[in-house]
Design a protein around this motif. Structure first.
Motif, short mmCIF file in Angstrom:
data_model
loop_
_atom_site.label_atom_id
_atom_site.label_comp_id
_atom_site.label_asym_id
_atom_site.label_seq_id
_atom_site.Cartn_x
_atom_site.Cartn_y
_atom_site.Cartn_z
N ASP A 79 64.54 46.04 59.08
CA ASP A 79 65.46 47.12 58.69
C ASP A 79 66.33 46.69 57.52
O ASP A 79 66.61 47.49 56.63
N LEU A 117 64.33 47.07 54.42
CA LEU A 117 64.11 48.47 54.03
C LEU A 117 65.39 49.16 53.58
O LEU A 117 65.39 49.90 52.60
N PHE A 118 66.48 48.94 54.31
CA PHE A 118 67.68 49.73 54.09
C PHE A 118 68.81 48.95 53.42
O PHE A 118 69.92 49.44 53.30
N GLN A 156 70.48 50.77 50.53
CA GLN A 156 70.94 52.12 50.86
C GLN A 156 72.17 52.54 50.04
O GLN A 156 72.18 53.63 49.46
N CYS A 167 71.27 53.06 46.46
CA CYS A 167 70.54 54.32 46.29
C CYS A 167 71.49 55.52 46.28
O CYS A 167 71.30 56.46 45.50
N LEU A 219 62.55 56.21 48.24
CA LEU A 219 63.62 57.19 48.14
C LEU A 219 63.02 58.53 47.75
O LEU A 219 62.37 58.64 46.70
N LYS A 226 66.23 61.01 51.19
CA LYS A 226 65.88 60.16 52.33
C LYS A 226 65.38 58.82 51.80
O LYS A 226 64.64 58.79 50.81
N LEU A 227 65.77 57.74 52.49
CA LEU A 227 65.27 56.41 52.16
C LEU A 227 64.42 55.94 53.33
O LEU A 227 64.93 55.75 54.43
N HIS A 228 63.12 55.82 53.10
CA HIS A 228 62.15 55.44 54.15
C HIS A 228 62.32 56.32 55.39
O HIS A 228 62.33 55.83 56.52
N ARG A 240 64.93 57.92 56.43
CA ARG A 240 66.32 58.03 56.94
C ARG A 240 67.16 58.77 55.90
O ARG A 240 67.19 58.40 54.73
N ILE A 260 69.96 59.64 53.63
CA ILE A 260 71.12 58.91 53.09
C ILE A 260 72.09 59.86 52.40
O ILE A 260 73.22 59.50 52.13
#
Length: 197
Positions: A73, A76-77, A80, A83, A136, A176-178, A180, A182
């Motif tokens: 995680d 990936l994030f 965030q 972004c 993204l 959305k990022l992956h 999720r 944002i």
């Protein structure tokens, strides 16, 4: 023969110690056979140790899995907040491109504004491509069902042939990022005329 006495005492004390700890007791020793209650007690203790070890192994496996998930995680994030800042730059670029498009003279393809507009459009397309490459994704939900996890309702609009509850207007796209969210999309939702707020 004082040394015989000391040697005998030493042998006696060693033998007594072995008997008390059960070191020399085994099935092949007929003088001190292990009784059934002693075997059951040892078996019970061994079973408890096996249970404790099994639980410890399971606990360590759970910790390993949670740590691995946390690391994945983080990979990936971890970008965030970066972004979130970049999507604001993308918004400004998109608005600037639209404004320049409106000001450009359609009759003169060689005008400076037309060339600037083309350059801005290329930059915008490249920025969206880079966003996609890193997971993204832009959300422009017009015509879709309103989802409180992805959309923030800022107004209600007359349905005008649209199904009530669908997104009729987007004032700010979401991202959305992956998978999720944002940034929520700011939307206007279609309602029946009498339901309008």
């Amino acid at each position: 023969p004082r040394w015989h006495l000391q040697e005998s005492l030493y042998l006696f004390s060693t033998a007594a110690q072995q008997r008390s700890t059960g070191d020399d007791c085994g099935p092949e020793d007929p003088q001190h056979p292990l009784g059934e209650p002693t075997l059951k007690h040892k078996a019970t203790k061994l079973e408890e140790q096996v249970r404790d070890l099994t639980k410890a192994v399971a606990d360590s496996e759970n910790v390993r899995r949670r740590t691995q998930k946390f690391v994945e995680d983080a990979k990936l994030f971890g970008i965030q907040s970066f972004c979130r800042d970049l999507v604001e730059v993308a918004d400004i670029l998109e608005k600037t491109t639209k404004n320049v498009e409106e000001e450009a003279e359609p009759s003169n393809p060689n005008s400076t504004l037309k060339k600037i507009c083309e350059g801005l459009s290329l930059i915008e397309a490249k920025l969206q491509s880079v966003f996609s490459k890193h997971g993204l994704q832009k959300m422009n939900p017009i015509g879709g069902k309103c989802d409180p996890y992805d959309h923030e309702i800022i107004c209600h609009v007359p349905s005008d042939g649209m199904q009530p509850g669908t997104v009729a207007l987007v004032t700010q796209v979401g991202y959305k990022l992956h998978g999720r969210t944002i940034r929520h999309a700011h939307v206007g939702v279609a309602v029946e005329s009498q339901e309008r707020l």
